[in-house]
Design an enzyme around this catalytic site. Sequence first.
Site, PDB file in Angstrom:
ATOM      1  N   HIS A   1     -18.931  33.768   0.395  1.00 23.27           N
ATOM      2  CA  HIS A   1     -18.238  34.011   1.665  1.00 23.27           C
ATOM      3  C   HIS A   1     -17.866  35.487   1.704  1.00 23.27           C
ATOM      4  O   HIS A   1     -16.771  35.883   1.353  1.00 23.27           O
ATOM      5  CB  HIS A   1     -16.983  33.137   1.707  1.00 23.27           C
ATOM      6  CG  HIS A   1     -16.240  33.210   2.996  1.00 23.27           C
ATOM      7  ND1 HIS A   1     -16.848  33.081   4.222  1.00 23.27           N
ATOM      8  CD2 HIS A   1     -14.926  33.379   3.260  1.00 23.27           C
ATOM      9  CE1 HIS A   1     -15.935  33.165   5.168  1.00 23.27           C
ATOM     10  NE2 HIS A   1     -14.766  33.362   4.619  1.00 23.27           N
TER      11      HIS A   1
ATOM     12  N   ARG B   1     -12.426  40.895   1.926  1.00 14.26           N
ATOM     13  CA  ARG B   1     -11.843  39.706   1.292  1.00 14.26           C
ATOM     14  C   ARG B   1     -11.585  39.975  -0.189  1.00 14.26           C
ATOM     15  O   ARG B   1     -10.633  39.475  -0.771  1.00 14.26           O
ATOM     16  CB  ARG B   1     -12.788  38.517   1.446  1.00 14.26           C
ATOM     17  CG  ARG B   1     -12.959  38.057   2.886  1.00 14.26           C
ATOM     18  CD  ARG B   1     -13.942  36.898   2.981  1.00 14.26           C
ATOM     19  NE  ARG B   1     -14.133  36.437   4.341  1.00 14.26           N
ATOM     20  CZ  ARG B   1     -15.104  36.902   5.157  1.00 14.26           C
ATOM     21  NH1 ARG B   1     -15.951  37.817   4.731  1.00 14.26           N
ATOM     22  NH2 ARG B   1     -15.214  36.421   6.381  1.00 14.26           N
TER      23      ARG B   1
ATOM     24  N   GLY C   1       1.081  28.710   6.391  1.00 12.01           N
ATOM     25  CA  GLY C   1       0.903  29.833   7.316  1.00 12.01           C
ATOM     26  C   GLY C   1      -0.059  29.448   8.423  1.00 12.01           C
ATOM     27  O   GLY C   1      -0.145  28.277   8.816  1.00 12.01           O
ATOM     28  N   ASN C   2      -0.805  30.429   8.893  1.00 11.52           N
ATOM     29  CA  ASN C   2      -1.684  30.186  10.047  1.00 11.52           C
ATOM     30  C   ASN C   2      -2.739  29.129   9.770  1.00 11.52           C
ATOM     31  O   ASN C   2      -2.900  28.183  10.534  1.00 11.52           O
ATOM     32  CB  ASN C   2      -2.362  31.505  10.458  1.00 11.52           C
ATOM     33  CG  ASN C   2      -1.399  32.390  11.233  1.00 11.52           C
ATOM     34  OD1 ASN C   2      -0.446  31.920  11.832  1.00 11.52           O
ATOM     35  ND2 ASN C   2      -1.670  33.682  11.218  1.00 11.52           N
TER      36      ASN C   2
ATOM     37  N   GLY D   1      -2.952  26.969   7.149  1.00 10.87           N
ATOM     38  CA  GLY D   1      -2.380  25.713   6.651  1.00 10.87           C
ATOM     39  C   GLY D   1      -1.756  24.887   7.769  1.00 10.87           C
ATOM     40  O   GLY D   1      -2.044  23.689   7.916  1.00 10.87           O
TER      41      GLY D   1
ATOM     42  N   GLY E   1       0.509  26.143   1.367  1.00 12.84           N
ATOM     43  CA  GLY E   1       0.492  27.315   2.248  1.00 12.84           C
ATOM     44  C   GLY E   1       0.625  26.822   3.682  1.00 12.84           C
ATOM     45  O   GLY E   1      -0.267  26.138   4.187  1.00 12.84           O
TER      46      GLY E   1
ATOM     47  N   VAL F   1      -9.301  27.285   0.161  1.00 16.52           N
ATOM     48  CA  VAL F   1      -9.552  28.088   1.367  1.00 16.52           C
ATOM     49  C   VAL F   1      -9.209  29.559   1.111  1.00 16.52           C
ATOM     50  O   VAL F   1      -9.820  30.463   1.684  1.00 16.52           O
ATOM     51  CB  VAL F   1      -8.721  27.544   2.561  1.00 16.52           C
ATOM     52  CG1 VAL F   1      -8.890  28.419   3.799  1.00 16.52           C
ATOM     53  CG2 VAL F   1      -9.103  26.100   2.881  1.00 16.52           C
TER      54      VAL F   1
ATOM     55  N   ARG G   1      -6.385  39.084   4.952  1.00 15.16           N
ATOM     56  CA  ARG G   1      -6.674  40.516   5.004  1.00 15.16           C
ATOM     57  C   ARG G   1      -6.189  41.157   6.302  1.00 15.16           C
ATOM     58  O   ARG G   1      -5.939  40.476   7.292  1.00 15.16           O
ATOM     59  CB  ARG G   1      -8.158  40.778   4.780  1.00 15.16           C
ATOM     60  CG  ARG G   1      -9.081  40.075   5.720  1.00 15.16           C
ATOM     61  CD  ARG G   1     -10.485  40.295   5.233  1.00 15.16           C
ATOM     62  NE  ARG G   1     -11.413  39.465   5.961  1.00 15.16           N
ATOM     63  CZ  ARG G   1     -12.626  39.843   6.285  1.00 15.16           C
ATOM     64  NH1 ARG G   1     -13.055  41.044   5.958  1.00 15.16           N
ATOM     65  NH2 ARG G   1     -13.429  39.038   6.933  1.00 15.16           N
TER      66      ARG G   1
HETATM   67  N1  LIG Z   1     -12.314  30.478   3.265  1.00 13.54           N
HETATM   68  C1  LIG Z   1     -12.258  30.938   4.489  1.00 13.54           C
HETATM   69  O1  LIG Z   1     -13.234  30.886   5.213  1.00 13.54           O
HETATM   70  C2  LIG Z   1     -10.970  31.493   5.014  1.00 13.54           C
HETATM   71  C3  LIG Z   1     -10.761  31.619   6.392  1.00 13.54           C
HETATM   72  C4  LIG Z   1      -9.532  32.111   6.848  1.00 13.54           C
HETATM   73  C5  LIG Z   1      -8.543  32.474   5.936  1.00 13.54           C
HETATM   74  N2  LIG Z   1      -8.808  32.373   4.611  1.00 13.54           N
HETATM   75  C6  LIG Z   1      -7.797  32.741   3.609  1.00 13.54           C
HETATM   76  O2  LIG Z   1      -6.771  31.759   3.596  1.00 13.54           O
HETATM   77  C7  LIG Z   1      -5.557  32.342   3.129  1.00 13.54           C
HETATM   78  C8  LIG Z   1      -4.423  32.013   4.107  1.00 13.54           C
HETATM   79  O3  LIG Z   1      -4.642  32.629   5.361  1.00 13.54           O
HETATM   80  P1  LIG Z   1      -3.520  32.517   6.509  1.00 13.54           P
HETATM   81  O4  LIG Z   1      -4.074  33.189   7.691  1.00 13.54           O
HETATM   82  O5  LIG Z   1      -3.043  31.104   6.607  1.00 13.54           O
HETATM   83  O6  LIG Z   1      -2.353  33.419   5.867  1.00 13.54           O
HETATM   84  P2  LIG Z   1      -0.795  33.299   6.173  1.00 13.54           P
HETATM   85  O7  LIG Z   1      -0.155  34.530   5.636  1.00 13.54           O
HETATM   86  O8  LIG Z   1      -0.568  32.958   7.598  1.00 13.54           O
HETATM   87  O9  LIG Z   1      -0.328  32.050   5.285  1.00 13.54           O
HETATM   88  C9  LIG Z   1      -0.356  32.037   3.894  1.00 13.54           C
HETATM   89  C10 LIG Z   1       0.842  31.251   3.426  1.00 13.54           C
HETATM   90  O10 LIG Z   1       0.753  31.101   2.003  1.00 13.54           O
HETATM   91  C11 LIG Z   1       2.095  31.070   1.533  1.00 13.54           C
HETATM   92  N3  LIG Z   1       2.179  31.297   0.092  1.00 13.54           N
HETATM   93  C12 LIG Z   1       2.089  32.455  -0.599  1.00 13.54           C
HETATM   94  N4  LIG Z   1       2.254  32.224  -1.907  1.00 13.54           N
HETATM   95  C13 LIG Z   1       2.449  30.898  -2.065  1.00 13.54           C
HETATM   96  C14 LIG Z   1       2.673  30.056  -3.179  1.00 13.54           C
HETATM   97  N5  LIG Z   1       2.731  30.540  -4.419  1.00 13.54           N
HETATM   98  N6  LIG Z   1       2.850  28.744  -2.948  1.00 13.54           N
HETATM   99  C15 LIG Z   1       2.791  28.231  -1.703  1.00 13.54           C
HETATM  100  N7  LIG Z   1       2.582  28.976  -0.608  1.00 13.54           N
HETATM  101  C16 LIG Z   1       2.411  30.292  -0.783  1.00 13.54           C
HETATM  102  C17 LIG Z   1       2.782  32.160   2.350  1.00 13.54           C
HETATM  103  O11 LIG Z   1       4.185  32.039   2.293  1.00 13.54           O
HETATM  104  C18 LIG Z   1       2.187  31.917   3.739  1.00 13.54           C
HETATM  105  O12 LIG Z   1       3.001  31.066   4.515  1.00 13.54           O
HETATM  106  C19 LIG Z   1      -5.851  33.838   2.996  1.00 13.54           C
HETATM  107  O13 LIG Z   1      -6.145  34.160   1.650  1.00 13.54           O
HETATM  108  C20 LIG Z   1      -7.062  34.043   3.877  1.00 13.54           C
HETATM  109  O14 LIG Z   1      -7.836  35.167   3.498  1.00 13.54           O
HETATM  110  C21 LIG Z   1      -9.979  31.888   4.137  1.00 13.54           C
END
Ligand SMILES: NC(=O)c1ccc[n+]([C@@H]2O[C@H](COP(=O)([O-])OP(=O)(O)OC[C@H]3O[C@@H](n4cnc5c(N)ncnc54)[C@H](O)[C@@H]3O)[C@@H](O)[C@H]2O)c1
Length: 308
Positions: free
Chosen positions: A175, A88, A11-12, A14, A9, A118, A82
């Site tokens: 969480h 969540r 995204g933000n 990762g 992942g 995560v 979200r």
């Molecule tokens: N545990 C925590 O405390 C915590 C904190 C913040 C965010 N999060 C969670 O982390 C996750 C990511 O958040 P984000 O802000 O980076 O979201 P984001 O949308 O910016 O990034 C998520 C990425 O995952 C990719 N993705 C989707 N399906 C995929 C797959 N099968 N294989 C590989 N990549 C794939 C998407 O293309 C995207 O680039 C969310 O579920 C968010 O709720 C958890």
Amino acid sequence: MRKKITIVGSGNVGATAAHWMASKELGDVVLIDIIPGVPQGKGLDLLEAMPIEKRDSFVLGTEDYKDTANSDIVVITAGIPRKPGMSRDDLLNTNYKIMQDVVGKVVSNSPNCILIIVSNPLDAMAQAAYKISGFSRNRVIGMAGVLDSARFRAFIAMELGVSVENVTAFVLGGHGDTMVPLPRYSTVAGVPITELMEKSTIERLVQRTRDGGAEIVKYLKTGSAYYAPSAAVTEMVEAIIKDKKKILPCAAYLEGEYGIHGLFVGVPCKLGARGIEDVWEIRLTDEEMAALKKSADSVKELVSVVGV
Ligand SMILES: NC(=O)c1ccc[n+]([C@@H]2O[C@H](COP(=O)([O-])OP(=O)(O)OC[C@H]3O[C@@H](n4cnc5c(N)ncnc54)[C@H](O)[C@@H]3O)[C@@H](O)[C@H]2O)c1
């Protein structure tokens, strides 16, 4: 040989985690995603920052799991975040399908890695990854407590006008809305905050910690927090890579600790080269124990929906 860290992942969370890890020179970083070009572009951009940062971390972006082979640590951030008004838990079904897709590929390419989850809803996704991977419980860890504690620490430091370096805090449980901040174990320069603040002030900070994720979602509108979450997972990766034996609150698969069986819940863990090397059972009051059990029950409800 440098350690290899894969982040699934890009995204933000990762990509920002890759940024922290590379700039701390924790190892070589592989970013993987399903959106063509995105991991490659972000990976190359970050690699080109390394001469300026004077860090020898190689960064690679890819869509091919072969490039992730033999990773020491794999951080899974793949999934949807979200939006305002969502909890969540609303992410459960979508992210569970993504977890099913990702974990098998990760494990077949890096059978000896340590997995750090995560994606939300965190405890249920960690449970899914644990069941899908077949790994021993020390090698599947969920990130939440480090973030929730950091939020609590930031609010305590602001309230008292002291350095964040002086503040330690513990947040246990799942969480989500039922997380369990522990004021008795939260200190400023070793002094419990219960000696430093009125009960009502502590309650206000505890509530802000519980709502910490939602507060940021409300501002951003199109996504959720990522600077503090990515810093939190980086602290966990560093503890493992440097075998620091660091006590951090992590989501761990409990087998009787705190009276909880067969469930991921946030508890204090010792993180070292083998992943979770110990689960600390700290003494809780009846009230704190009841809050932890309530939190565990809400995790149980979620995992039963997806049957893990
Ligand atoms: N545990 C925590 O405390 C915590 C904190 C913040 C965010 N999060 C969670 O982390 C996750 C990511 O958040 P984000 O802000 O980076 O979201 P984001 O949308 O910016 O990034 C998520 C990425 O995952 C990719 N993705 C989707 N399906 C995929 C797959 N099968 N294989 C590989 N990549 C794939 C998407 O293309 C995207 O680039 C969310 O579920 C968010 O709720 C958890």
